[in-house]
Design a protein around this motif. Structure first.
Motif, PDB file in Angstrom:
ATOM      1  N   GLN A  35       0.832  -1.209   0.000  1.00 18.35           N
ATOM      2  CA  GLN A  35       0.000   0.000   0.000  1.00 18.35           C
ATOM      3  C   GLN A  35       0.864   1.256   0.000  1.00 18.35           C
ATOM      4  O   GLN A  35       0.545   2.249  -0.658  1.00 18.35           O
ATOM      5  CB  GLN A  35      -0.950  -0.010   1.209  1.00 18.35           C
ATOM      6  CG  GLN A  35      -1.996   1.083   1.192  1.00 18.35           C
ATOM      7  CD  GLN A  35      -2.948   0.964   0.021  1.00 18.35           C
ATOM      8  OE1 GLN A  35      -3.232  -0.131  -0.455  1.00 18.35           O
ATOM      9  NE2 GLN A  35      -3.441   2.089  -0.483  1.00 18.35           N
ATOM     10  N   ALA A  36       1.980   1.218   0.752  1.00 19.47           N
ATOM     11  CA  ALA A  36       2.908   2.359   0.763  1.00 19.47           C
ATOM     12  C   ALA A  36       3.488   2.593  -0.625  1.00 19.47           C
ATOM     13  O   ALA A  36       3.538   3.735  -1.105  1.00 19.47           O
ATOM     14  CB  ALA A  36       4.027   2.105   1.773  1.00 19.47           C
ATOM     15  N   PHE A  37       3.927   1.513  -1.278  1.00 20.76           N
ATOM     16  CA  PHE A  37       4.465   1.633  -2.642  1.00 20.76           C
ATOM     17  C   PHE A  37       3.410   2.198  -3.595  1.00 20.76           C
ATOM     18  O   PHE A  37       3.709   3.035  -4.456  1.00 20.76           O
ATOM     19  CB  PHE A  37       4.951   0.275  -3.149  1.00 20.76           C
ATOM     20  CG  PHE A  37       6.131  -0.275  -2.406  1.00 20.76           C
ATOM     21  CD1 PHE A  37       7.036   0.567  -1.776  1.00 20.76           C
ATOM     22  CD2 PHE A  37       6.358  -1.646  -2.324  1.00 20.76           C
ATOM     23  CE1 PHE A  37       8.140   0.064  -1.089  1.00 20.76           C
ATOM     24  CE2 PHE A  37       7.456  -2.159  -1.643  1.00 20.76           C
ATOM     25  CZ  PHE A  37       8.343  -1.297  -1.021  1.00 20.76           C
ATOM     26  N   LEU A  38       2.163   1.730  -3.439  1.00 15.86           N
ATOM     27  CA  LEU A  38       1.086   2.186  -4.314  1.00 15.86           C
ATOM     28  C   LEU A  38       0.838   3.682  -4.134  1.00 15.86           C
ATOM     29  O   LEU A  38       0.670   4.421  -5.117  1.00 15.86           O
ATOM     30  CB  LEU A  38      -0.196   1.391  -4.008  1.00 15.86           C
ATOM     31  CG  LEU A  38      -1.394   1.649  -4.922  1.00 15.86           C
ATOM     32  CD1 LEU A  38      -1.089   1.192  -6.339  1.00 15.86           C
ATOM     33  CD2 LEU A  38      -2.628   0.936  -4.391  1.00 15.86           C
ATOM     34  N   LEU A  39       0.810   4.143  -2.875  1.00 17.70           N
ATOM     35  CA  LEU A  39       0.601   5.570  -2.606  1.00 17.70           C
ATOM     36  C   LEU A  39       1.758   6.417  -3.129  1.00 17.70           C
ATOM     37  O   LEU A  39       1.561   7.554  -3.569  1.00 17.70           O
ATOM     38  CB  LEU A  39       0.419   5.798  -1.103  1.00 17.70           C
ATOM     39  CG  LEU A  39      -0.856   5.213  -0.476  1.00 17.70           C
ATOM     40  CD1 LEU A  39      -0.816   5.356   1.039  1.00 17.70           C
ATOM     41  CD2 LEU A  39      -2.102   5.898  -1.035  1.00 17.70           C
ATOM     42  N   LEU A  40       2.969   5.864  -3.088  1.00 18.80           N
ATOM     43  CA  LEU A  40       4.147   6.623  -3.523  1.00 18.80           C
ATOM     44  C   LEU A  40       4.240   6.736  -5.041  1.00 18.80           C
ATOM     45  O   LEU A  40       4.738   7.743  -5.556  1.00 18.80           O
ATOM     46  CB  LEU A  40       5.421   5.980  -2.963  1.00 18.80           C
ATOM     47  CG  LEU A  40       5.632   6.140  -1.448  1.00 18.80           C
ATOM     48  CD1 LEU A  40       6.795   5.284  -0.980  1.00 18.80           C
ATOM     49  CD2 LEU A  40       5.869   7.603  -1.076  1.00 18.80           C
ATOM     50  N   VAL A  41       3.796   5.720  -5.766  1.00 18.48           N
ATOM     51  CA  VAL A  41       3.907   5.766  -7.230  1.00 18.48           C
ATOM     52  C   VAL A  41       2.710   6.471  -7.875  1.00 18.48           C
ATOM     53  O   VAL A  41       2.793   6.899  -9.029  1.00 18.48           O
ATOM     54  CB  VAL A  41       4.053   4.344  -7.830  1.00 18.48           C
ATOM     55  CG1 VAL A  41       5.311   3.671  -7.317  1.00 18.48           C
ATOM     56  CG2 VAL A  41       2.833   3.477  -7.532  1.00 18.48           C
ATOM     57  N   LYS A  42       1.622   6.612  -7.118  1.00 14.20           N
ATOM     58  CA  LYS A  42       0.455   7.322  -7.650  1.00 14.20           C
ATOM     59  C   LYS A  42       0.662   8.831  -7.575  1.00 14.20           C
ATOM     60  O   LYS A  42       1.530   9.321  -6.850  1.00 14.20           O
ATOM     61  CB  LYS A  42      -0.801   6.942  -6.851  1.00 14.20           C
ATOM     62  CG  LYS A  42      -1.377   5.575  -7.184  1.00 14.20           C
ATOM     63  CD  LYS A  42      -2.475   5.186  -6.240  1.00 14.20           C
ATOM     64  CE  LYS A  42      -3.630   6.156  -6.252  1.00 14.20           C
ATOM     65  NZ  LYS A  42      -4.714   5.736  -5.344  1.00 14.20           N
ATOM     66  N   LYS A  43      -0.168   9.559  -8.289  1.00 16.17           N
ATOM     67  CA  LYS A  43      -0.140  11.019  -8.222  1.00 16.17           C
ATOM     68  C   LYS A  43      -0.519  11.466  -6.813  1.00 16.17           C
ATOM     69  O   LYS A  43      -1.432  10.917  -6.198  1.00 16.17           O
ATOM     70  CB  LYS A  43      -1.129  11.588  -9.248  1.00 16.17           C
ATOM     71  CG  LYS A  43      -1.155  13.103  -9.284  1.00 16.17           C
ATOM     72  CD  LYS A  43      -2.198  13.584 -10.282  1.00 16.17           C
ATOM     73  CE  LYS A  43      -2.285  15.109 -10.254  1.00 16.17           C
ATOM     74  NZ  LYS A  43      -3.332  15.617 -11.190  1.00 16.17           N
TER      75      LYS A  43
END
Length: 496
Positions: free
Chosen positions: A215-223
């Motif tokens: 989830q952290a990776f997802l939030l970081l790669v998203k706008k």
């Protein structure tokens, strides 16, 4: 009465009450932040709870589990973004009500319906306790093995349209559980002469990787986003009275939540859609559903908040978790050598009753908190998503390293974090992996302990409960094959 007094005495300790208060309020705040959710929070907190007493650690996790869906309804209603995945159905009718300038009414209805579902399920849980205490001792190794097998089958079949992928991920979870020293003769399995694999793949490391780090990776790669929600004016008490107009819908939805919560692998989504469908079919204004129907909002919120307490039934009675969050809680039991199952009901019923009362208090605390602090919670919604990603990433690695002071665990967690991100991008479930690890371990232990008493395959189901469970497994598989065949035939007819 003595049992109830003993349970209350267990709860009336400052550390237990503080844990319950922090968990319930923290769960609301976490649920209100889109992109976080209870699974991420519980995964991060798991290593910290191992140093606490069992009741303190479990009340903290139960507080987050039971209250996150309350908070998740706030962004779902106000900005059409569910705080947690299970609040997705709340957006169908909650956000249209906000567009009609009925945000206060929608929130008050959601809070009161959630409270109704939560309290109803806890009362059902308490009423079922004497029955569970009578039935649970009749579950031996064979019965628990078959119950765990049924749980795995239900988990796989619950992912409609992704059954093959879910089955493969469950098998992958079972394989991960087999890595390292096997529990009977301590021989190495799948270590490939690598010493760092001898201790196996830790469940908590996998949980932190698949849920928190991914989830952290997802939030970081998203706008980077910063959701905005308008303040809500007026009191929130109206919904407590208005719920009486929809008492039939709320009661039926809560009942669906209780029944679906008790079945491993089913959970909130099935309960919600069943209750929503029922409410729509029996409504005098079915055309309003999806356009701001109070009945639709009540049915979805009552159903999803009735599930957490009911999900504790297979966990406490048989030691079998029905979904990822209860699987995480099972690890807290094991760390403190408190083994859920028949013996827990026979020897520590006051502990079980204390958990029930904690769930009841949780709903009261959350409702009081929400009635006076909704506008304050709106500030939490505005936290930038990339900042959240950095916080989750940092806390996750701290939690992983604190388990065994091992950099290897951090690397394994990071690998599973990337794997979890890939699964999310492919829209594939991560829950089957965790349940595969947990239920696979239960099945292995129970199968080995039952084999000395089994001479032929029929001996495995020669007792009433075992035969019933085996029959349910066959019926579930048959019904699924039947539904697949029907879908295939209807597709073929449409093509013609």
């Amino acid at each position: 009465m003595e049992l109830l007094l003993a349970a209350i005495d267990n709860l009336l300790r400052w550390d237990v009450l503080v844990a319950l208060l922090i968990g319930s309020i923290g769960g609301v705040l976490i649920g209100a932040i889109p992109g976080v959710g209870a699974a991420v929070a519980i995964a991060i907190l798991l290593p910290a709870t191992f140093s606490l007493e069992p009741l303190v650690g479990l009340t903290l996790l139960l507080g987050i589990y039971g209250s996150s869906m309350y908070g998740g309804s706030i962004p779902a209603i106000l900005i059409n973004t569910p705080g947690t995945a299970v609040n997705a159905l709340t957006t169908y009718d909650g956000y249209p009500m906000t567009q009609r300038n009925e945000a206060r009414r929608a929130l008050s209805l959601a809070y009161s319906a959630s409270f109704m579902g939560g309290v109803f399920s806890v009362i059902c849980l308490m009423l079922l306790s004497p029955l569970l205490a009578l039935i649970a001792p009749h579950f031996g190794s064979r019965e628990i093995f078959l119950a765990a097998l049924l749980g795995i089958i239900l988990v796989v079949l619950a992912h409609r349209g992704k059954v093959f992928a879910a089955g493969m991920l469950v098998c992958f979870g079972i394989f991960l559980n087999n890595i390292g020293l096997e529990p009977m003769r301590y021989t190495k399995r799948y270590t490939f002469e690598q010493s760092w694999l001898a201790s196996g793949v830790d469940l908590i490391v996998v949980i932190l990787g698949l849920f928190a780090l991914s989830q952290a990776f997802l939030l970081l790669v998203k706008k980077d986003e910063r959701p905005e929600a308008a303040r809500v004016s007026g009191g929130i008490f109206q919904g407590l009275k208005e719920l009486w107009l929809y008492k039939r819908v709320a009661t039926v939805a809560s009942s669906f939540g209780v029944v679906m919560g008790m079945i491993p692998g089913v959970g909130e989504f099935t309960a919600q859609f069943m209750s929503y469908t029922y409410a729509q079919k029996t409504s005098k204004t079915p055309e309003q559903f999806g356009k701001g129907s109070p009945e639709g909002l009540v049915s979805s919120e009552a159903a999803n908040n009735a599930v957490p307490a009911a999900a504790m039934i297979p966990l406490l009675a048989l030691g079998i978790p029905g979904e990822a969050l209860t699987a995480m809680m099972l690890s807290v039991f094991y760390v403190h050598n408190v083994i859920p199952g028949p013996q827990l009901f026979q020897n520590q019923m006051d502990f079980v009753m204390a958990l029930y009362i904690a769930l009841l208090l949780l709903n009261v605390m959350v409702l009081i908190f929400l009635l006076f602090s909704t506008n304050m919670i709106l500030k939490v919604i505005r936290i930038p998503t990339r900042f959240l990603g950095v916080v989750i990433l940092t806390l996750s690695f701290v939690g992983v390293y604190s388990l065994r002071n091992s950099m290897t665990d951090c690397i394994i967690a990071a690998v599973f974090g990337v794997f979890g991100l890939i699964l999310k991008r492919l829209d594939l479930p991560t829950v089957p992996i965790i349940l595969g690890m947990v239920l696979g371990n239960i099945m292995e232990v129970k199968l080995r302990s039952s084999m000395p008493r089994v001479k032929t395959p029929l001996d495995f189901i020669d007792r009433p409960i075992a035969a019933i469970l085996f029959g349910i497994i066959l019926i579930v598989i048959f019904m699924h094959i039947r539904s697949v065949v029907k879908e295939y035939r209807s597709t073929k007819q449409d093509e013609v």
